[in-house]
Design a protein around this motif. Structure first.
Motif, short mmCIF file in Angstrom:
data_model
loop_
_atom_site.label_atom_id
_atom_site.label_comp_id
_atom_site.label_asym_id
_atom_site.label_seq_id
_atom_site.Cartn_x
_atom_site.Cartn_y
_atom_site.Cartn_z
N PRO A 228 0.86 -1.18 0.00
CA PRO A 228 0.00 0.00 0.00
C PRO A 228 0.89 1.22 0.00
O PRO A 228 2.06 1.14 0.35
CB PRO A 228 -0.76 -0.12 1.30
CG PRO A 228 0.06 -0.98 2.16
CD PRO A 228 0.94 -1.81 1.29
N MET A 443 -0.53 4.37 5.99
CA MET A 443 -0.54 3.30 5.00
C MET A 443 0.84 3.07 4.40
O MET A 443 1.09 2.03 3.80
CB MET A 443 -1.51 3.63 3.86
CG MET A 443 -2.95 3.72 4.30
SD MET A 443 -3.47 2.22 5.10
CE MET A 443 -4.04 2.84 6.65
N GLU A 732 -3.13 -2.69 8.49
CA GLU A 732 -4.31 -3.24 7.82
C GLU A 732 -5.63 -2.87 8.49
O GLU A 732 -6.57 -2.45 7.80
CB GLU A 732 -4.15 -4.75 7.69
CG GLU A 732 -5.08 -5.37 6.69
CD GLU A 732 -6.34 -5.89 7.31
OE1 GLU A 732 -7.21 -6.34 6.56
OE2 GLU A 732 -6.49 -5.84 8.55
N GLN A 735 -6.51 0.54 7.61
CA GLN A 735 -6.90 0.65 6.20
C GLN A 735 -8.35 0.23 6.01
O GLN A 735 -9.09 0.83 5.25
CB GLN A 735 -5.98 -0.23 5.37
CG GLN A 735 -6.21 -0.05 3.89
CD GLN A 735 -5.63 -1.20 3.11
OE1 GLN A 735 -4.48 -1.55 3.29
NE2 GLN A 735 -6.43 -1.78 2.27
N ASP A 739 -11.48 2.58 4.77
CA ASP A 739 -11.63 2.05 3.42
C ASP A 739 -12.24 3.05 2.45
O ASP A 739 -11.78 3.24 1.34
CB ASP A 739 -12.56 0.83 3.51
CG ASP A 739 -12.07 -0.27 2.62
OD1 ASP A 739 -10.94 -0.14 2.12
OD2 ASP A 739 -12.82 -1.23 2.42
N LEU A 742 -9.69 5.89 1.71
CA LEU A 742 -8.44 5.53 1.04
C LEU A 742 -8.66 4.87 -0.31
O LEU A 742 -7.82 4.97 -1.20
CB LEU A 742 -7.63 4.59 1.93
CG LEU A 742 -7.10 5.22 3.21
CD1 LEU A 742 -6.63 4.16 4.16
CD2 LEU A 742 -5.97 6.16 2.88
N PRO A 744 -8.57 1.61 -1.41
CA PRO A 744 -7.48 0.74 -1.89
C PRO A 744 -7.92 -0.04 -3.12
O PRO A 744 -9.10 -0.32 -3.30
CB PRO A 744 -7.22 -0.19 -0.71
CG PRO A 744 -8.47 -0.18 0.08
CD PRO A 744 -9.11 1.14 -0.13
N VAL A 769 -2.62 1.10 -2.15
CA VAL A 769 -3.41 2.23 -1.65
C VAL A 769 -2.88 3.47 -2.33
O VAL A 769 -1.87 4.02 -1.94
CB VAL A 769 -3.28 2.35 -0.12
CG1 VAL A 769 -4.20 3.44 0.38
CG2 VAL A 769 -3.59 1.05 0.55
#
Lengths: 822, 320
Positions: A228, A443, A732, A735, A739, A742, A744, A769
């Motif tokens: 990421p 990240m 994680e 992240q 979500d 970001l 990803p 990411v």
């Protein structure tokens, strides 16, 4: 006796001498000669800044130095603060740079990252612990398995997203090496499998027919781009994943003649920009700063292609910013009827609100881009990691400050403040980049990229403070505005101290291991204890917790905002709570970020060969970092020393009165309330508490030494380094929580064997990411530009006849227009 | 007065250090009784601590200074917080520094130290616990600070002594909408910060759901005793904070010894009451999924924001 003038003259002289020494001295003494001159230049800057902060002022006009306008310099307390900070950082960075560039201490090592196709598990350390979206509740964070059966086990199909735990108790041969947080993509192709990814760990799975996959080493894996924060990977810059320095000599480029000659000039420009007192002088020095820093960013361009990309981004963005600045200040000077800052100050009051607003927006956009504020931050996470580390320190701790300086100088001083919407805009930009910057830092698994994003965050906090000061001033509350401004300035100082230290420590790690990738570092605490300790000091400052220095300024900023509630107006009622929440969220995320950087990068055990063979840095580098650490300690324990200077600097920008910071503590007295903080006492109380707790624990225990024992790990016992959490797996959960923000990107490519769709040849998993602002804002512009350029290419085929025809048609068109027009 | 102040600070620390394991034991006992078990008795945590302290100190191979320092720092930060906070008296020598932001930051320092220790072990579980703990901590921070902001608005100061003294003089304040919302927000944040049941289960033995326990798996002997003591002290301090913000009556604002004694008794009673409530609630609640915790905290954040806005629109003019 005013020390500012002589000090600036000495600095200019040393800058010239250092530049000459860098260009002419033989390679053996080049870093030393240039470094000593640069350090002296920085010290002169500190002297000048301290004198200005002490209350003296200085102004000079050198009409002969530049055609037309001459050079105008003036130093007041606000300039003095930035001068002193830049000078102090320069001293430390120059001392550090002598060690960094000296040929003697370079730690030789083979090219890391070699042999991505090697079969030994040791070669693939935990580089790619990728977070993933298996549907498991609370599962072992970041553990993910893509397994599929080899031909013998036809009925098994492929289990994408099945999670497995790195626990021997769960059976399954080969699971030993697949720890939680490791991520494996099994590719048990019939022939024994091949990996085509670089790095990445693998948890093998028993494959009935495959044979040889039992220990996980035979099963290969294909992992690419599993990092990421690898937004940069897509366009080649950033290279967050497996940043290997071929040859392992990252200091090669900075040793060159050109880089050593430019470094003193860059330092000099950093000192002189805040001293400039006319539009032409300011723009000239600003451009000198941009150019020299660009050259330094490019110092290592022979070693990595990503440097060139970063340089391109930086060059384009900084020059666009310069154009904006030129337009804004040009308009200002034209309307004010003079280009010296004194004329601008006098003329600002008579300008129409629309012109004032335009000037503010244009200059603020340019300055916040230099300060690395979202959404104009895209150059920062590229250029800072790619520059040599002490240049990164200078850029991150001194150059970005000047963006803030510009906003304060133009917004508060020259324009004399403005309506609330200016400051709301500024606060919004600051808040956005505070949260966005630290989220991207959370990240990032590239250490220097993480630090660069954290710079974006801290500058955001500073700008929130400045914006709040503007709001309070617009509402007529001068003392409160002074408090908010003092808090912002104190944060500038604190950030410079800890960020320069962190970048230098990251540079030491890079020099010792050739790695920036946290996923492959680890265990440096044992091999580089001094660097690890110094990084910890910097990280303590950055997490904004006591007894770190960052806490003091964030506390002061929060105090300003809490007290700001007394300011009437619906805008403050909505903005201030949100600002408090933004500061708190960024502080909380910063804690996670630096726990990750310190805990994953320096603690536990080495995850790769270069990290295991790291050696401590040479004394000059440690001395440079020691200076910065001492600065952090003083700022953390006795921030009151800066009380008077900060009040003077805030008053020089406009708002006056309010704070009283004295001695060992900080205290705020406003309206009928007060607040105080005594960091020294807090630190002493903590030390006493630790001592008491140690005594308590020791009291009833049996005498004797502590006994060593094997790690328990829930009965798993003595895990391998590959089972440890990596930076990616650490981040994680965050992240997943963010979500939506970001966004990803994740791809799973399944390539079946030609004969049957059920038999899988290869599974490729990739997750990154990206910098979302960059994707949404910059990529469309860039693609549109290149598309237009591609279309325009048809116009220029190289045929001279065609060009002549263009000329003819052009001429005819112009004539036709002229004829019709008249 | 000054002498009594010092006594008050000392007494607060002693009561928190000595009483925290008892509070933990009391809460376990309440839970046990409500679940139809006999329970191990109120003194069990103290017996555990004593047993652990007598054991041999063990250093797991591969851990460094961070691992050894973390339990000490956890206890030290909590003890400093206990000394700073006006739990029993608002007139102590340190009450001028009893800043809510400082208190929150000191508690967070303990969390960070423990998370670093978890990563320092290099085990999968240590990293897992650290990662989860920091995720939760990062989200608790804005919630708790915004709640702090909300309770400090009516007084215009983040000084705890000033807030509590102000509330005692204006008894209707905690009952105002803003006060209620702020306390509710703070309560959720306290649950998350202390690692209690909707967020983390301190009694769990299932590795996959552990947060705090996963971080401290490698500790043994005296170190483990300190970790246990530290986390019990955190709970006590946080409940004490909640109690003194929601119902500050009983905190001594004067400076006489009998008054201080009474205040300490009332502090113990209030904290025990809150502990009982929490233990009873835990019997009926289930631990939520890790990725549901942000929703819980977002709710709390919203409450705090509402509290701030309400206090602006309802009392905003009175502040000036």
């Amino acid at each position: 006796m005013n020390a500012i003038g002589p000090a600036l003259a000495v600095a200019a002289g040393l800058g010239g001498a250092g530049s000459l020494a860098g260009a002419l001295a033989p390679a053996r003494v080049r870093p030393l000669a240039a470094g000593v001159c640069t350090a002296g230049l920085g010290a002169a800057g500190v002297v000048a800044g301290a004198a200005a902060l002490g209350g003296s002022r200085y102004g000079v006009w050198l009409p002969g130095l530049l055609p037309l306008a001459g050079v105008r310099l003036a130093v007041d307390a606000l300039s003095g603060l930035f001068l002193a900070v830049a000078g102090a950082v320069t001293v430390a960075a120059a001392v550090y740079g002598i060690g960094y560039a000296s040929p003697g201490g370079t730690h030789d090592q083979p090219p890391p990252g070699a042999g991505p196709d090697g079969a030994s598990p040791g070669g693939h350390d935990m580089a790619a612990a990728s977070p993933s979206g298996g549907g498991h509740d609370d599962g072992v964070g970041g553990s993910f398995g893509v397994g599929h059966a080899s031909p013998g086990g036809g009925g098994r199909g492929d289990a994408v997203g099945g999670s497995f735990r790195g626990h021997p108790s769960r059976g399954g041969g080969g699971r030993r090496d697949a720890g939680a947080g490791s991520f494996g993509v099994g590719d048990a192709s019939p022939g024994g499998g091949r990996g085509d990814g670089a790095g990445g760990s693998f948890g093998g799975h028993p494959s009935p027919g495959g044979g040889g996959h039992d220990d996980g080493a035979g099963g290969s894996f294909g992992v690419r781009d599993a990092s990421p924060g690898g937004g940069g990977r897509r366009d080649g810059a950033g290279g967050t994943y497996g940043t290997a320095y071929p040859g392992g000599r990252p200091a090669q480029g900075i040793r060159s003649r050109g880089a050593q000659a430019v470094l003193p000039l860059f330092a000099l420009a950093l000192l002189l920009v805040p001293a400039a007192a006319s539009v032409s002088t300011f723009l000239l020095l600003w451009e000198l700063m941009a150019l020299t820093s660009l050259l330094l960013v490019l110092a290592e361009h022979r070693e990595r292609p990503s440097v060139g990309q970063a340089g391109l981004w930086y060059a384009v963005m900084t020059q666009l910013g310069f154009v904006l600045l030129l337009a804004g200040l040009g308009l200002f000077a034209a309307r004010a009827g003079g280009e010296s800052f004194a004329d601008l100050r006098a003329g600002a009051a008579g300008m129409s609100p629309a012109v004032r607003g335009t000037v503010f927006v244009a200059t603020a956009a340019a300055f916040t881009s230099k300060a690395g504020l979202a959404p104009l931050h895209a150059w920062l996470p590229r250029a800072h990691p790619e520059a040599p580390s002490h240049v990164s320190a200078l850029m991150s701790a001194a150059m970005v400050n000047l963006g803030v300086y510009g906003v304060l100088r133009v917004g508060f001083d020259l324009l004399g403040g403005g309506p609330a919407w200016w400051w709301l805009l500024l606060t919004a930009a600051g808040g956005l980049s505070a949260v966005y910057g630290i989220l991207q830092a959370a990240m990032a698994s590239d250490l220097k990229r993480l630090l660069a994003y954290s710079t974006s965050e801290n500058m955001g906090l500073v700008v929130v403070g400045a914006g709040a000061a503007g709001l309070f001033r617009a509402a007529g509350d001068e003392p409160l505005a002074a408090l908010a401004l003092a808090a912002a300035l104190l944060h500038v100082v604190n950030h410079s101290a800890f960020k320069a230290l962190l970048f230098c420590a990251a540079g030491s790690v890079l020099r010792a291991t050739g790695l920036r990738d946290l996923d492959r570092l680890g265990g440096l605490r044992a091999r580089m204890p001094a660097t690890a300790g110094l990084f910890a000091v910097g990280a303590l400052g950055a997490v904004a917790l006591p007894p770190g220095n960052g806490f003091v300024s964030e506390w002061l900023l929060l105090q300003a905002l809490v007290h700001g509630f007394a300011v009437p107006g619906a805008a403050t009622a909505v903005v201030l709570p949100l600002a408090v929440a933004v500061i708190a969220l960024s502080a909380g995320l910063a804690a996670a970020v630096f726990v990750k950087a310190l805990g994953v990068g320096f603690f536990a055990r080495p995850r790769s060969e270069p990290a295991a063979r790291a050696a401590e840095s040479p004394p000059a580098m440690l001395a440079g970092m020691g200076l910065l650490a001492a600065g952090c300690a003083v700022l953390a324990l006795a921030p009151g020393l800066l009380g008077g200077p900060l009040a003077r600097a805030a008053a020089a920008a406009g708002p006056a009165g309010g704070t009283s910071l004295a001695g060992a503590g900080l205290s705020v007295r406003l309206h009928h309330t007060s607040a105080s903080l005594y960091p020294l006492w807090v630190a002493l109380a903590l030390v006493a508490g630790v001592a008491a707790a140690a005594g308590l624990a020791r009291l009833p225990a049996r005498r004797g030494r502590r006994r060593d024992a094997r790690l328990w790990d829930c009965g798993g016992g003595a895990p391998t380094p590959r089972m440890a959490y990596t930076a990616t797996s650490f981040a994680e959960p965050l992240q997943r929580v963010f979500d939506d923000v970001l966004a990803p990107e994740q791809d799973v490519h399944v390539t079946p064997v030609r004969e049957s769709a059920y038999l899988v040849r290869r599974v490729r998993f990739q997750r990154l990411v990206p910098d979302r602002i960059e994707h949404r804002l910059y990529l469309p512009v860039l693609t549109a530009l290149s598309r237009t350029a591609a279309r325009a290419r048809h116009l220029a085929t190289g045929s001279v006849h065609l060009y002549l025809a263009y000329g003819l048609f052009g001429l005819v068109t112009v004539l036709a227009v002229l004829v019709v027009g008249w | 007065m000054s002498g009594v102040g010092y006594v008050a600070v000392g007494a607060q620390v002693v009561v928190v250090v000595g009483g925290a394991p008892v509070l933990g034991g009391w809460m376990r006992q309440v839970r046990a009784r409500l679940e139809g078990r006999a329970g191990a008795g109120v003194g069990q945590p103290w017996r555990d601590v004593r047993k652990l302290l007598r054991k041999e100190a063990v250093t797991p191979v591969g851990t460094g200074p961070a691992f050894r320092l973390a339990p000490l720092l956890l206890v030290a930060t909590t003890a400093v917080v206990a000394a700073l906070m006006p739990l029993a008296s608002t007139r102590t020598p340190v009450s001028g520094s009893a800043d809510l932001i400082l208190v929150v930051a000191l508690l967070a320092l303990g969390t960070v130290a423990l998370a670093l220790a978890g990563l320092d072990t290099g085990t999968a579980f240590g990293g897992m616990g650290a990662s989860r703990e920091m995720t939760i901590a990062a989200l608790v921070e804005p919630t708790i600070l915004l709640a702090v902001f909300a309770v400090s608005i009516p007084v215009g100061s983040t000084n705890l002594a000033a807030i509590i003294a102000g509330t005692i003089h204006h008894p209707a304040r905690p009952a105002s909408p803003a006060g209620l919302l702020a306390v509710a927000a703070l309560a959720v944040a306290v649950l998350a910060e202390a690692g209690r049941i909707p967020v983390d289960n301190p009694a769990t033995h299932l590795e996959l759901t552990m947060v705090h326990e996963a971080m401290v798996l490698e500790y043994a002997g005296p170190d483990l005793a300190l970790v246990e003591l530290g986390s019990q002290m955190r709970l006590a301090v946080l409940l004490g904070l909640l109690g003194s913000l929601a119902a500050p009556w009983g905190t001594a604002t004067g400076g006489s010894l009998p008054l201080l004694g009474l205040a300490l008794v009332l502090l113990v009673v209030k904290t025990a009451l809150l502990g009982t409530l929490l233990a009873a609630a835990e019997v009926f609640w289930a631990k939520v999924r890790l990725f549901k915790v942000p929703e819980l905290l977002a709710g709390s954040f919203l409450l705090a924001l509402l509290a701030v806005v309400a206090s602006y629109f309802l009392t905003g003019e009175a502040v000036r």
